[in-house]
Design an enzyme around this catalytic site. Structure first.
Site, PDB file in Angstrom:
ATOM      1  CG  ASP A  98      42.013  38.648  44.671  1.00 13.87           C
ATOM      2  OD1 ASP A  98      40.967  38.848  44.033  1.00 13.87           O
ATOM      3  OD2 ASP A  98      42.872  37.811  44.322  1.00 13.87           O
TER       4      ASP A  98
ATOM      5  CD  GLU B 186      38.345  41.022  41.523  1.00 16.57           C
ATOM      6  OE1 GLU B 186      38.121  40.744  40.333  1.00 16.57           O
ATOM      7  OE2 GLU B 186      39.346  40.635  42.143  1.00 16.57           O
TER       8      GLU B 186
ATOM      9  CG  ASP C 173      45.657  34.682  45.126  1.00 12.12           C
ATOM     10  OD1 ASP C 173      44.681  34.856  44.378  1.00 12.12           O
ATOM     11  OD2 ASP C 173      46.252  33.595  45.224  1.00 12.12           O
TER      12      ASP C 173
END
EC number: 3.1.21.10
Length: 180
Positions: free
Chosen positions: A7, A66, A138
């Site tokens: 992430d 991502e 996170d």
């Protein structure tokens, strides 16, 4: 198969490592790479070095990260893209194939609802991986990214998605909420 989920973020980059065997998901590790308050090249170097270290320590087979979303603030979007680029360079340098997923795909694959909240993501990740507590936001997103890749990468049954793993735990998703 071992999957490393990332992430990306300029200040904090989350990571999550899971093992996948059939319908079974097993937690390996998670946490964050924090960058120092420094100039941009130093921060990007910290992300690259951190990802490279994770690859050496956990020897993943694949990676998922991502995709960048377009923020209201173009400067923030550019900085996030640079942080993501540093992470991808670390992954590719480590010899990993890298898959990319949007936040919508991530939430849909993990929670079953594309507009799931951070809290719903944390709860579902904790349940799917049988964690004793909730991971940080996170780390939860990074673990979710690895779970999403396991689902989309045909490692879990793509027709059933994560439903078999949930059913084994006596859970299902209703209106974006985990119920048991």
């Amino acid at each position: 198969m071992r999957i490393l989920g990332i992430d990306p973020g300029l200040r904090v980059t989350g990571f999550g490592v899971i093992d996948v065997s059939g319908h079974r998901l097993a937690y390996v590790a998670s946490g964050v790479i924090k960058t120092p308050t420094a100039d941009l090249p130093t921060r990007l170097g910290t992300i690259y070095d951190g990802v490279s270290t994770l690859i050496r320590e956990h020897t993943p087979d694949q990676a998922a990260i991502e995709k960048v979303f377009v923020n209201v603030n173009p400067q923030s979007t550019l900085l996030l893209g640079q942080a993501r680029g540093a992470a991808i360079c670390g992954l590719v340098s480590g010899g990993l194939p890298v898959a990319e997923y949007t936040a919508l795909q991530l939430k849909q694959a993990v929670v079953g609802y594309g507009r799931a909240t951070k809290e719903q993501m944390q709860e579902m990740v904790a349940r799917l991986l049988s964690l004793s507590g909730l991971p940080g936001t996170d780390a939860a997103d990074a673990l979710g990214m690895a779970i999403c890749h396991a689902h989309g990468g045909n490692t879990l049954n793509t027709l059933g998605g994560i439903a078999p793993a949930l059913a084994k735990k006596g859970l299902r998703v209703r209106r974006g909420r985990l119920v048991g």
